[in-house]
Design a protein around this motif. Sequence first.
Motif, short mmCIF file in Angstrom:
data_model
loop_
_atom_site.label_atom_id
_atom_site.label_comp_id
_atom_site.label_asym_id
_atom_site.label_seq_id
_atom_site.Cartn_x
_atom_site.Cartn_y
_atom_site.Cartn_z
N LYS A 151 0.65 -1.03 -0.18
CA LYS A 151 -0.05 0.09 -0.03
C LYS A 151 0.91 1.26 0.01
CE LYS A 151 -2.94 -2.86 2.84
NZ LYS A 151 -2.93 -3.41 4.00
N GLN A 174 2.68 8.07 8.43
CA GLN A 174 1.59 6.96 7.91
C GLN A 174 2.40 5.55 7.72
OE1 GLN A 174 0.23 8.20 4.08
NE2 GLN A 174 -1.48 6.56 3.88
N THR A 225 -4.86 -1.50 -2.40
CA THR A 225 -4.95 -2.70 -1.44
C THR A 225 -4.04 -3.85 -1.51
OG1 THR A 225 -6.32 -4.24 -2.67
CG2 THR A 225 -7.56 -2.53 -1.79
N ASP A 340 -8.32 0.36 5.13
CA ASP A 340 -7.94 1.42 6.11
C ASP A 340 -8.25 0.91 7.59
OD1 ASP A 340 -6.85 3.23 4.53
OD2 ASP A 340 -8.70 4.32 4.33
#
Length: 432
Positions: A151, A174, A225, A340
């Motif tokens: 990802k 992140q 994904t 997520d």
Amino acid sequence: MRLLVVGGGGREHALCWALRRENPEAQIYCAPGNPGTAELASNLSIAADDLDRLADAADMHGIDLTIIGPEAPLAHGLADRLRAEGRLVFGPSAAAAQLEASKAFAKEVMFAAGVPTAASQAFSDLAPALAYVDRHAEPLVVKASGLAGGKGAVVCATRAEAGKTVRAMLEGDQFGAAGKTVVIEAFLEGEEISVLALTDGRDVELLPVAQDHKRLLEGDRGPNTGGMGAYSPVALATPALLERVKREVLYPTLEQMRRQKTPFSGVLYAGLMVDAEGTPSVVEFNCRLGDPEAQVVLPLVSGGLTDSFMRVAEGKTPSSLELGSQAAVTTVLASRGYPDAPETGAAIVLPKSQAGGVTVFHAGTTRGQDGVLRASGGRVLTVTAVAASFSEAQRLSREAADAVRFEGKIFRGDIGWREAARRAERSPAAAR
Ligand code: AMP
């Protein structure tokens, strides 16, 4: 024979399935495995990255060959550890696994070997990274250099977006440590294919070519994904193209890895972009079977897999694989909220029987004390259909995906749409 498969997702279920099919008598262990592998192997409740306990288990169970599924334990040196204790392992060393674990490293190898790939540069400091973005044409792709579960690549339509993404990775959190180095590269146009090669570091034996579907939504929209489905073989991957991929990508990469004393053995997975002229460029390398690619590729191998794994582990040329003329399609069933924040805990109801050629591989499931199968991860199941034709496999996979029930189930009903379009173009009557 005593085999140990390391990992606990759909790929490892497919590995156990393929190994069991070739070796009905073998003692197969899977660590940690899942409720699907439990039907084919003895699950060991050891995490895939617990090197000490895995080494102990290999010892205790007298394992003849360990096959490592996921990238993380490879990057952490599980293969090195087991080899140092005299065990046979299918999978690269930590140094060779850098081909996947560091995109910056992979790019250096490709540039040194003259392998076709997008122009790019790696950065750990913000100012030069932003200056690079300013100097280059849109769109740009910004990638976390380290492992990010598939990802970590963001396709940015504008420089402003690329700048924001670079900032988020280098300054924000992140992708954690994986994003503290970024690779910024040119956008490649074309169609992607996954070429997976079994290799001892010198010779290659290709598995059937697959195409993954990275985006969450039908029509290849939505966020990236880990993969929402795959099919194999891919008509775009002609024998001529594959010869070219060996000559221009696989052999030069393996040679460069040998030259820099990080020889690669195991599965070298080249994610390729093929442009309108049929020219391949490398988008990424992986150091293991893909997930969900394994769930279509392995069922198409009717013999020679275990032998190839064993030979590669012994440093020998992989043996020829027996491949039939069938096609396979797999559809991933994910949980609402994936990628997520997937919901977990829903009870899963599988149909009592499946159509011939259909196998349900477990990816993120658990079975509680009550015996109820529940969703425990983002990707829950992958439903593979093998059939005589692509369109039949596509139909069977979609129908079987539809028939599984759990609250919050999401899946793409269009897996293989590019192949279907290709076929319709070539033979409109046959496609109807
Ligand atoms: P990666 O993590 O490098 O495999 O990238 C994930 C996905 O992002 C790929 O499968 C592509 O769909 C897309 N992507 C990555 N790099 C590029 C590129 N240079 N050009 C176009 N698409 C890319």
